[in-house]
Write a protein that holds these residues in place. Structure first.
Motif, PDB file in Angstrom:
ATOM      1  N   ALA A  62       1.995  15.453 -15.842  1.00  0.00           N
ATOM      2  CA  ALA A  62       0.716  15.486 -15.143  1.00  0.00           C
ATOM      3  C   ALA A  62       0.676  14.401 -14.063  1.00  0.00           C
ATOM      4  CB  ALA A  62      -0.427  15.283 -16.137  1.00  0.00           C
ATOM      5  N   TYR A  63      -0.057  14.690 -13.023  1.00  0.00           N
ATOM      6  CA  TYR A  63      -0.278  13.728 -11.930  1.00  0.00           C
ATOM      7  C   TYR A  63      -0.695  12.360 -12.450  1.00  0.00           C
ATOM      8  CZ  TYR A  63      -3.463  11.354  -8.710  1.00  0.00           C
ATOM      9  OH  TYR A  63      -4.153  10.401  -8.011  1.00  0.00           O
ATOM     10  N   GLN A  64      -1.626  12.319 -13.433  1.00  0.00           N
ATOM     11  CA  GLN A  64      -2.172  11.032 -13.901  1.00  0.00           C
ATOM     12  C   GLN A  64      -1.069  10.098 -14.397  1.00  0.00           C
ATOM     13  OE1 GLN A  64      -5.164  10.661 -13.129  1.00  0.00           O
ATOM     14  NE2 GLN A  64      -6.182  12.643 -13.238  1.00  0.00           N
ATOM     15  N   ASP A  74     -11.818  12.318  -3.388  1.00  0.00           N
ATOM     16  CA  ASP A  74     -11.610  13.354  -4.412  1.00  0.00           C
ATOM     17  C   ASP A  74     -10.867  12.781  -5.617  1.00  0.00           C
ATOM     18  OD1 ASP A  74      -9.463  13.070  -2.602  1.00  0.00           O
ATOM     19  OD2 ASP A  74      -8.637  15.022  -3.138  1.00  0.00           O
ATOM     20  N   LEU A  75     -10.226  11.625  -5.443  1.00  0.00           N
ATOM     21  CA  LEU A  75      -9.468  11.034  -6.551  1.00  0.00           C
ATOM     22  C   LEU A  75     -10.233   9.931  -7.265  1.00  0.00           C
ATOM     23  CD1 LEU A  75      -6.154  11.309  -4.636  1.00  0.00           C
ATOM     24  CD2 LEU A  75      -6.691  12.472  -6.774  1.00  0.00           C
ATOM     25  N   LEU A  76     -11.457   9.697  -6.832  1.00  0.00           N
ATOM     26  CA  LEU A  76     -12.277   8.662  -7.483  1.00  0.00           C
ATOM     27  C   LEU A  76     -12.393   8.931  -8.986  1.00  0.00           C
ATOM     28  CD1 LEU A  76     -14.152   6.183  -6.990  1.00  0.00           C
ATOM     29  CD2 LEU A  76     -16.045   7.803  -6.782  1.00  0.00           C
ATOM     30  N   ALA A  98       2.337  10.376 -13.687  1.00  0.00           N
ATOM     31  CA  ALA A  98       3.324  10.118 -12.633  1.00  0.00           C
ATOM     32  C   ALA A  98       2.806   9.078 -11.642  1.00  0.00           C
ATOM     33  CB  ALA A  98       3.670  11.430 -11.917  1.00  0.00           C
ATOM     34  N   VAL A  99       1.549   9.213 -11.263  1.00  0.00           N
ATOM     35  CA  VAL A  99       1.004   8.323 -10.229  1.00  0.00           C
ATOM     36  C   VAL A  99       0.948   6.876 -10.744  1.00  0.00           C
ATOM     37  CG1 VAL A  99      -1.469   8.542 -10.772  1.00  0.00           C
ATOM     38  CG2 VAL A  99      -0.769   8.275  -8.411  1.00  0.00           C
ATOM     39  N   VAL A 100       0.626   6.707 -12.023  1.00  0.00           N
ATOM     40  CA  VAL A 100       0.525   5.357 -12.586  1.00  0.00           C
ATOM     41  C   VAL A 100       1.910   4.705 -12.671  1.00  0.00           C
ATOM     42  CG1 VAL A 100       0.055   4.169 -14.785  1.00  0.00           C
ATOM     43  CG2 VAL A 100      -1.662   5.694 -13.784  1.00  0.00           C
ATOM     44  N   VAL A 159      -5.410   3.132  -1.347  1.00  0.00           N
ATOM     45  CA  VAL A 159      -6.430   3.627  -0.411  1.00  0.00           C
ATOM     46  C   VAL A 159      -6.201   5.128  -0.321  1.00  0.00           C
ATOM     47  CG1 VAL A 159      -7.270   3.561   1.964  1.00  0.00           C
ATOM     48  CG2 VAL A 159      -6.471   1.447   0.865  1.00  0.00           C
ATOM     49  N   ARG A 160      -7.182   5.917  -0.707  1.00  0.00           N
ATOM     50  CA  ARG A 160      -6.996   7.374  -0.764  1.00  0.00           C
ATOM     51  C   ARG A 160      -8.346   8.070  -0.687  1.00  0.00           C
ATOM     52  NH1 ARG A 160      -5.148   7.469  -7.179  1.00  0.00           N
ATOM     53  NH2 ARG A 160      -7.152   6.731  -7.997  1.00  0.00           N
ATOM     54  N   GLY A 161      -8.325   9.397  -0.722  1.00  0.00           N
ATOM     55  CA  GLY A 161      -9.549  10.174  -0.568  1.00  0.00           C
ATOM     56  C   GLY A 161     -10.435  10.113  -1.797  1.00  0.00           C
ATOM     57  N   ILE A 175       6.350  11.147  -2.012  1.00  0.00           N
ATOM     58  CA  ILE A 175       6.126  12.595  -2.014  1.00  0.00           C
ATOM     59  C   ILE A 175       5.754  13.015  -3.432  1.00  0.00           C
ATOM     60  CG2 ILE A 175       7.225  14.844  -1.651  1.00  0.00           C
ATOM     61  CD1 ILE A 175       6.605  13.255   0.940  1.00  0.00           C
ATOM     62  N   GLU A 176       4.525  13.475  -3.606  1.00  0.00           N
ATOM     63  CA  GLU A 176       4.026  13.816  -4.942  1.00  0.00           C
ATOM     64  C   GLU A 176       4.224  15.305  -5.212  1.00  0.00           C
ATOM     65  OE1 GLU A 176       0.257  11.839  -5.852  1.00  0.00           O
ATOM     66  OE2 GLU A 176       1.554  10.131  -6.312  1.00  0.00           O
ATOM     67  N   ASP A 177       5.487  15.625  -5.516  1.00  0.00           N
ATOM     68  CA  ASP A 177       5.841  17.027  -5.775  1.00  0.00           C
ATOM     69  C   ASP A 177       6.037  17.257  -7.264  1.00  0.00           C
ATOM     70  OD1 ASP A 177       8.088  15.504  -6.080  1.00  0.00           O
ATOM     71  OD2 ASP A 177       9.425  16.853  -4.975  1.00  0.00           O
ATOM     72  N   GLY A 235       0.841  -1.188   0.000  1.00  0.00           N
ATOM     73  CA  GLY A 235       0.000   0.000   0.000  1.00  0.00           C
ATOM     74  C   GLY A 235       0.877   1.239   0.000  1.00  0.00           C
ATOM     75  N   ARG A 236       0.219   2.397  -0.055  1.00  0.00           N
ATOM     76  CA  ARG A 236       1.018   3.631  -0.054  1.00  0.00           C
ATOM     77  C   ARG A 236       0.170   4.817   0.373  1.00  0.00           C
ATOM     78  NH1 ARG A 236      -2.026   6.868  -3.306  1.00  0.00           N
ATOM     79  NH2 ARG A 236      -1.958   6.428  -5.512  1.00  0.00           N
ATOM     80  N   PHE A 237       0.890   5.862   0.814  1.00  0.00           N
ATOM     81  CA  PHE A 237       0.281   7.166   1.050  1.00  0.00           C
ATOM     82  C   PHE A 237       1.122   8.151   0.259  1.00  0.00           C
ATOM     83  CE2 PHE A 237      -0.005  11.058   3.865  1.00  0.00           C
ATOM     84  CZ  PHE A 237      -1.277  11.419   3.438  1.00  0.00           C
ATOM     85  N   ALA A 238       0.457   9.008  -0.514  1.00  0.00           N
ATOM     86  CA  ALA A 238       1.184   9.819  -1.500  1.00  0.00           C
ATOM     87  C   ALA A 238       0.830  11.300  -1.398  1.00  0.00           C
ATOM     88  CB  ALA A 238       0.886   9.284  -2.902  1.00  0.00           C
ATOM     89  N   PRO A 239       1.239  11.956  -0.328  1.00  0.00           N
ATOM     90  CA  PRO A 239       0.855  13.361  -0.154  1.00  0.00           C
ATOM     91  C   PRO A 239       1.597  14.308  -1.095  1.00  0.00           C
ATOM     92  CG  PRO A 239       2.389  12.701   1.567  1.00  0.00           C
ATOM     93  CD  PRO A 239       2.065  11.462   0.784  1.00  0.00           C
ATOM     94  N   SER A 240       0.938  15.393  -1.447  1.00  0.00           N
ATOM     95  CA  SER A 240       1.592  16.484  -2.181  1.00  0.00           C
ATOM     96  C   SER A 240       2.121  17.468  -1.141  1.00  0.00           C
ATOM     97  CB  SER A 240       0.581  17.190  -3.088  1.00  0.00           C
ATOM     98  OG  SER A 240      -0.023  16.260  -3.958  1.00  0.00           O
ATOM     99  N   PRO A 241       3.386  17.861  -1.244  1.00  0.00           N
ATOM    100  CA  PRO A 241       3.974  18.733  -0.207  1.00  0.00           C
ATOM    101  C   PRO A 241       3.641  20.197  -0.432  1.00  0.00           C
ATOM    102  CG  PRO A 241       5.641  18.119  -1.794  1.00  0.00           C
ATOM    103  CD  PRO A 241       4.370  17.451  -2.249  1.00  0.00           C
TER     104      PRO A 241
END
Ligand code: GLU
Length: 294
Positions: free
Chosen positions: A183-185, A205-207, A187-189, A201-203, A44-46, A8-14
């Motif tokens: 773009a985030y889309q 808002d990203l659905l 990088a995240v993939v 597992v995330r908020g 870290i999603e910078d 799993g992961r947590f990927a906050p933007s700083p």
């Protein structure tokens, strides 16, 4: 022993310190990894460097550690991974194409509204830039209505079955922005795949981004992880609790209380806990009962 190796992961933007809203997502992803005897990674999603706040990444990592949540592996930093995103882009070949349209031109074309409220891209540059037009962004072609892959379906572990029509609800989307940032889309993939993430597992808002990410995973030959979107904490005026609208940093003088509030928002009753050890025992039991392996 679980049958598959959970990552799993947590990927906050700083873009600011951890706040009560981002703690909910952090806690949910952490609990899910623990009940599956999995690993939990921090990233870290910078990638959007225009939003990076100096020191925020270290601050978030330190806050999570003060709440007992530590990455089980090296912390990945997106701004250091641009070469990887370029390689992924190269593998997409002609499916990714330069687009010269400005936001205004897209809005003026009025072909429709995307699910996120933005104007739907009319496909103007799909077959090449018009003479005299300069490339601004790089877009990914999505399948036409009725074509294979246009309808993306997945099962969300919290929200149930989900479906999105890429052509009608999203349109050809941006992979590289006009300012050159990826773009985030994309990088995240790439990062989820390269970190071996099995469960996101995330908020909630990203659905809306999930179908785009599943589509990209397919094109790049990556496996699709399982998804669980947790409800979003709202502020008093009904907006997403976020750094942009002034969410306060967490009060680390009251770590148990901060954790209990986040857990309560997730529907976990940890009120009887007297200390952090007690908190984790109750939170894990509660999460296990709802989302744990059977
Ligand atoms: N970096 C995103 C955010 O802070 C999270 C992305 C994700 O979890 O996929 O909102």
């Amino acid at each position: 022993m679980s049958c598959h190796a959970y990552v799993g992961r947590f990927a906050p933007s700083p873009s600011g310190p951890l706040h009560a809203g981002s703690l909910v997502a952090a806690l949910a992803s952490y609990l899910d990894a623990r009940v599956h005897a999995g690993r939990w990674l921090l990233r870290i999603e910078d990638i959007d460097e225009t939003r990076t706040v100096q020191g925020a990444a270290q601050d978030i990592i330190a806050t999570l550690a003060a709440l007992d949540m530590r990455s089980d592996g090296p912390v990945l930093v997106q701004s250091q991974r641009k070469a990887r995103y370029q390689l992924a882009r190269d593998r997409l070949g002609a499916l990714a194409y330069p687009c010269g349209c400005s936001r205004k031109e897209i809005a003026d074309s009025r072909v429709g509204t995307a699910s996120d409220g933005a104007a739907l891209y009319p496909g103007t540059c799909r077959h090449g830039l018009a003479p005299g037009k300069q490339a601004r962004t790089l877009r990914l072609r999505v399948p036409d209505p009725g074509q294979a892959g246009e309808l993306v379906q997945f099962e969300d572990r919290w929200l149930g079955p989900q479906a999105q029509h890429l052509a009608a609800e999203v349109g050809d989307f941006v992979l590289q922005r006009a300012d050159g940032f990826w773009a985030y889309q994309l990088a995240v993939v790439v990062d989820d795949a390269e970190q071996g993430v099995t469960d996101i597992v995330r908020g909630a808002d990203l659905l809306d981004s999930t179908a785009r990410q599943i589509y990209l995973q397919g094109l790049l030959g990556y496996p699709t992880p399982r998804y669980l979107h947790v409800p979003l904490l709202m502020n008093e005026t009904g907006e997403k609790f976020s750094k942009q609208n002034g969410a306060q940093a967490l009060d680390l003088n009251q770590p148990l209380q901060a954790l209990q509030q986040a857990a309560a928002f997730l529907g976990l009753d940890t009120g009887a806990a007297r200390d952090r050890e007690g908190f984790w025992a109750l939170a894990l039991t509660g999460w296990q009962a709802r989302f744990g392996p059977r």
